[in-house]
Design an enzyme around this catalytic site. Structure first.
Site, short mmCIF file in Angstrom:
data_model
loop_
_atom_site.label_atom_id
_atom_site.label_comp_id
_atom_site.label_asym_id
_atom_site.label_seq_id
_atom_site.Cartn_x
_atom_site.Cartn_y
_atom_site.Cartn_z
N ARG A 193 12.56 -14.68 36.96
CA ARG A 193 12.71 -15.90 36.13
C ARG A 193 11.77 -16.95 36.69
O ARG A 193 12.18 -17.84 37.42
CB ARG A 193 14.18 -16.35 36.17
CG ARG A 193 14.63 -17.31 35.12
CD ARG A 193 14.11 -18.73 35.33
NE ARG A 193 14.87 -19.54 36.25
CZ ARG A 193 14.32 -20.43 37.09
NH1 ARG A 193 13.01 -20.60 37.16
NH2 ARG A 193 15.08 -21.15 37.89
N ASP A 307 17.01 -23.15 42.99
CA ASP A 307 17.27 -23.39 41.56
C ASP A 307 18.71 -23.83 41.32
O ASP A 307 18.98 -24.62 40.42
CB ASP A 307 16.93 -22.14 40.76
CG ASP A 307 15.48 -21.76 40.96
OD1 ASP A 307 14.62 -22.55 40.59
OD2 ASP A 307 15.22 -20.68 41.53
N ASN A 448 10.88 -26.29 33.07
CA ASN A 448 9.48 -26.17 33.44
C ASN A 448 8.88 -24.89 32.87
O ASN A 448 9.61 -23.96 32.60
CB ASN A 448 9.36 -26.10 34.98
CG ASN A 448 9.88 -27.36 35.64
OD1 ASN A 448 9.56 -28.46 35.22
ND2 ASN A 448 10.69 -27.19 36.66
N1 LIG Z 1 13.43 -29.48 37.30
C1 LIG Z 1 13.79 -28.64 38.24
O1 LIG Z 1 13.77 -28.95 39.43
C2 LIG Z 1 14.24 -27.29 37.86
C3 LIG Z 1 14.09 -26.82 36.59
N2 LIG Z 1 14.51 -25.58 36.27
C4 LIG Z 1 14.23 -25.13 34.91
O2 LIG Z 1 15.42 -24.91 34.22
C5 LIG Z 1 15.22 -23.87 33.29
C6 LIG Z 1 16.39 -22.92 33.38
O3 LIG Z 1 16.45 -22.34 34.64
P1 LIG Z 1 17.74 -21.50 35.09
O4 LIG Z 1 18.96 -22.31 34.93
O5 LIG Z 1 17.44 -20.95 36.40
O6 LIG Z 1 17.71 -20.35 34.00
P2 LIG Z 1 18.88 -19.42 33.54
O7 LIG Z 1 18.26 -18.29 32.86
O8 LIG Z 1 19.83 -19.18 34.64
O9 LIG Z 1 19.66 -20.32 32.45
C7 LIG Z 1 19.14 -20.67 31.21
C8 LIG Z 1 20.28 -21.16 30.35
O10 LIG Z 1 19.75 -21.71 29.17
C9 LIG Z 1 20.45 -21.16 28.06
N3 LIG Z 1 19.58 -21.15 26.90
C10 LIG Z 1 18.43 -20.48 26.70
N4 LIG Z 1 17.94 -20.75 25.49
C11 LIG Z 1 18.80 -21.60 24.90
C12 LIG Z 1 18.85 -22.24 23.64
N5 LIG Z 1 17.89 -22.06 22.73
N6 LIG Z 1 19.89 -23.04 23.38
C13 LIG Z 1 20.85 -23.22 24.27
N7 LIG Z 1 20.86 -22.67 25.49
C14 LIG Z 1 19.85 -21.85 25.79
C15 LIG Z 1 20.84 -19.77 28.50
O11 LIG Z 1 21.90 -19.34 27.68
P3 LIG Z 1 22.63 -17.92 27.85
O12 LIG Z 1 23.37 -18.04 29.13
O13 LIG Z 1 23.52 -17.84 26.68
O14 LIG Z 1 21.56 -16.90 27.89
C16 LIG Z 1 21.25 -20.05 29.95
O15 LIG Z 1 22.56 -20.53 29.99
C17 LIG Z 1 13.86 -23.26 33.59
O16 LIG Z 1 12.94 -23.70 32.64
C18 LIG Z 1 13.49 -23.81 34.92
O17 LIG Z 1 12.12 -24.04 35.04
C19 LIG Z 1 15.14 -24.77 37.15
C20 LIG Z 1 15.31 -25.17 38.43
C21 LIG Z 1 14.82 -26.45 38.88
C1 LIG Z 2 11.31 -26.33 39.77
C2 LIG Z 2 11.87 -25.00 39.83
O1 LIG Z 2 12.30 -24.56 40.87
C3 LIG Z 2 11.92 -24.21 38.63
O2 LIG Z 2 11.55 -24.68 37.56
O3 LIG Z 2 12.32 -23.06 38.74
MG LIG Z 3 12.58 -22.48 40.82
#
Ligand SMILES: NC(=O)C1=CN([C@@H]2O[C@H](COP(=O)(O)OP(=O)(O)OC[C@H]3O[C@@H](n4cnc5c(N)ncnc54)[C@H](OP(=O)(O)O)[C@@H]3O)[C@@H](O)[C@H]2O)C=CC1
Ligand SMILES: CC(=O)C(=O)O
Ligand SMILES: [Mg+2]
Length: 592
Positions: A193, A307, A448
């Protein structure tokens, strides 16, 4: 002494009850058991030599290029290998920034920076530290995402350690191939991911490399103490499987026992090779593995999931900081998330924990102020049985709601947080709805890279008619709306993990505790000035990050000492000063 050891044979260390890895006979750590090894045991024949002449120019750690002085050129056999001019590091920096600024495409800038790192490490970090706001988007999000997508084509030299299924059974030997021995921080991914870009397999290596360059530039951890690792268990990305330039194993991802056995071997080998106190940061694993790995190793290893935990800490900090503008306490607000994965549920849990501590209310009660929407709609009780375990605490009593817009209208949250990895999901209607019942809605589009952001800064400010307080995971330029300039903040875990890691390392912490994440969050929130709030910011600018990291490190270390988790004794009296004194400086050293 040596002959006694030989007489004792291969069991010498165990007979004497000495850990060969950590014993310091003669003041020297026998990290790889070379002193204790018998003739029938295999060791790695590491040598240490003083670089000089041509090889000094090819050694990125010691190379200074045109900045070698006349005296150094004479003493180190460099005469004639360089043109006559001697430049200062400042002038080298100016020249390189000029040339980087001439590239049109961010990926070209990225490649220029990577080339510099391979050529002259100190100059690379000097540039990054001195021009952090300009270069962060180059070595980190969003450009690092594009670099990972194209990693096979732009690959020139390996930058970290690759551990693939082929190495199963001999992971320890692979770790021993890494030339540095005093490792303090490992960032590891399995590439499933990568940001919001999905499964990039082995090409995810750009992420540990990028994160660790921030550990050094932003948090002051020595480059030689940082080890980027990619675990290659295959990829389910068809495009990569069919790409002739793909650098990883061309097979579908291993799962189940095969996966967990390799990961377990890796975790054990790290401890065996580098000891208890190496911080292992899990990065960009898919959520089904991320939660499990964290739960499995948090009591036996020094692990941290960026994350889940780093993101939680940075977002809690932004929310607490925003309270100065929004008014009210944490518990007065209602939170709605789009995305209920690692980031979403990690943030939700830390907000609930902080709320619980502040109000002395049970955690379960505090969770009721927080709602999450996933790809199937609002997480509610009726979905409980089919929910993944990390979503279950968020299954509240509520009728099913299908879309985000319906959830916004039904719940009327004050804070909207996007962690879905799905761009353009905070639509005009969603932002308008948030602004219709909030004087100042807090909107965080954390996904991101930029292409995956739930909305842009421009959209947030214009659709809310300038009411929104906005932060995003990847950077956006300031926006002028109706004559006023709004500066969007960057809600990215890059604010937290470098200082957090420094605090862990400098205190010799042996485990990560949630209270250390809360401490980091608080330290960051305290750094925002009134002038920054005026501009619409809820995070301090990255230009102050080294100072911020020292403050975070000090608070994290203080918490580790308070919890009895710190092993570096005695505790330094002034932890901020101590943190500053520990930080790596990229200024050239003089060679005798
Ligand atoms: N700014 C920062 O510091 C950080 C940003 N992020 C960003 O956050 C994002 C998610 O990361 P992460 O949580 O690890 O990913 P995950 O895959 O763990 O979670 C993604 C979630 O988004 C949901 N989702 C996907 N598409 C949709 C949609 N169209 N409508 C509603 N919900 C949706 C998924 O649903 P379902 O469970 O039903 O599949 C899931 O619950 C990434 O883009 C990552 O870059 C992450 C870490 C740090
Ligand atoms: C920033 C970060 O860790 C992510 O988008 O996964
Ligand atoms: Mg990350």
């Amino acid at each position: 002494m040596e002959s006694t050891m030989n007489e004792l044979g291969s069991n010498a260390a165990s007979v004497l009850d000495i850990d060969p890895k950590t014993s310091v006979g003669g003041g020297v750590e026998d990290v790889y058991g070379e002193d204790f090894a018998t003739e029938d045991q295999l060791i790695t024949p590491w040598t240490v030599s003083v670089a000089s002449g041509y090889s000094l120019l090819r050694d990125p750690r010691h190379n200074k290029g045109l900045a070698f002085t006349e005296k150094e050129r004479d003493a180190h056999y460099l005469s004639g290998l360089l043109p006559p001019v001697v430049l200062s590091q400042q002038l080298q920096e100016k020249k390189l920034m000029n040339s980087i600024r001439q590239y049109q495409l961010p990926i070209q800038k990225y490649m220029a920076m990577m080339e510099l790192e391979e050529r002259n490490e100190r100059l690379f970090y000097k540039l990054l530290i001195d021009n952090v706001e300009e270069l962060l988007p180059v070595v980190y999000t969003p450009t690092v995402g594009e670099a990972c997508q194209k990693y096979g084509s732009i690959f020139r030299r390996p930058q970290g350690l690759y551990i693939s299924l082929k190495e199963k059974g001999r992971v320890l030997d692979v770790l021993k191939n890494w030339p540095e021995r005093s490792i303090q921080v490992i960032v590891v991914t399995d590439g499933e991911r990568i940001l919001g870009l999905g499964d990039l397999g082995c090409q995810g290596m750009g992420i540990p490399v990028g994160k660790l360059s921030l550990y050094t530039a932003l948090g002051g951890i020595r480059p030689s103490a940082c080890l980027p690792i990619t675990i290659d268990v295959g990829t389910n990305n068809e495009k990569l499987l069919n790409d002739e330039f793909y650098i990883g194993l061309k097979q579908r991802r291993a799962t189940g026992q095969e996966y967990s056995e390799l990961l377990h071997e890796f975790m054990s080998a790290v401890k065996q090779c580098y000891g208890e106190k190496v911080l292992i940061q899990f990065e960009d694993f898919a959520n089904h593995n991320a939660f499990e790995l964290l739960a499995k190793y948090r009591t036996s290893h020094l692990v941290f999931n960026d994350d889940i935990q780093g993101t939680a800490s940075v977002v809690l900090s932004g929310v607490v900081s925003a309270l100065k503008v929004l008014g009210g306490s944490l518990a007065d607000h209602k939170f709605l998330f789009l995305g209920a994965g690692e980031a979403g549920t990690g943030i939700a849990e830390l907000i609930a924990l902080e709320m619980s501590k502040r109000t002395n209310t049970p955690l379960e009660e505090c969770r009721k102020r927080i709602y999450l929407v996933d790809s199937k709609g609002l997480i509610v009780k009726s979905r409980f049985e089919s929910l993944q375990h990390f979503k279950q605490p968020w299954a509240h009593d509520h009728e099913p709601v299908k879309t985000l817009l319906e959830a916004v209208n039904a719940l009327k949250p004050t804070v909207l947080i996007g962690a879905s990895g799905m761009g353009k999901t905070f639509t005009k209607e969603v932002v308008e709805a948030m602004s219709s019942f909030n004087e100042r809605p807090l909107i965080m589009a954390l996904s991101n890279p930029t292409s995956q952001a739930e909305c842009t800064a421009e959209e947030a400010y214009s659709w809310s008619k300038g009411k929104a307080i906005f932060a995003s995971g990847s950077p956006f330029d300031p926006v002028e709306y109706e004559g006023k300039v709004f500066v969007p903040g960057q809600g990215n875990n890059a604010y937290i993990f470098p200082g957090f890691g420094l605090g862990v390392v400098m205190s010799g912490a042996i485990r990560v505790h949630d209270d250390m994440l809360l401490a980091a969050s608080e330290a960051l929130a305290e750094q925002v000035t009134d002038a920054e709030y005026e501009k619409g910011l809820i995070y301090p600018p990255f230009s102050k990050i080294r100072k911020i990291s020292a403050e975070i490190a000090a608070k994290v270390a203080a918490k580790a000492y308070e919890l009895g988790l710190a092993s570096r004794l005695p505790r330094p009296a002034n932890l901020v000063k101590y943190a500053e004194s520990c930080m790596y400086s990229p200024v050239y050293r003089n060679y005798r």
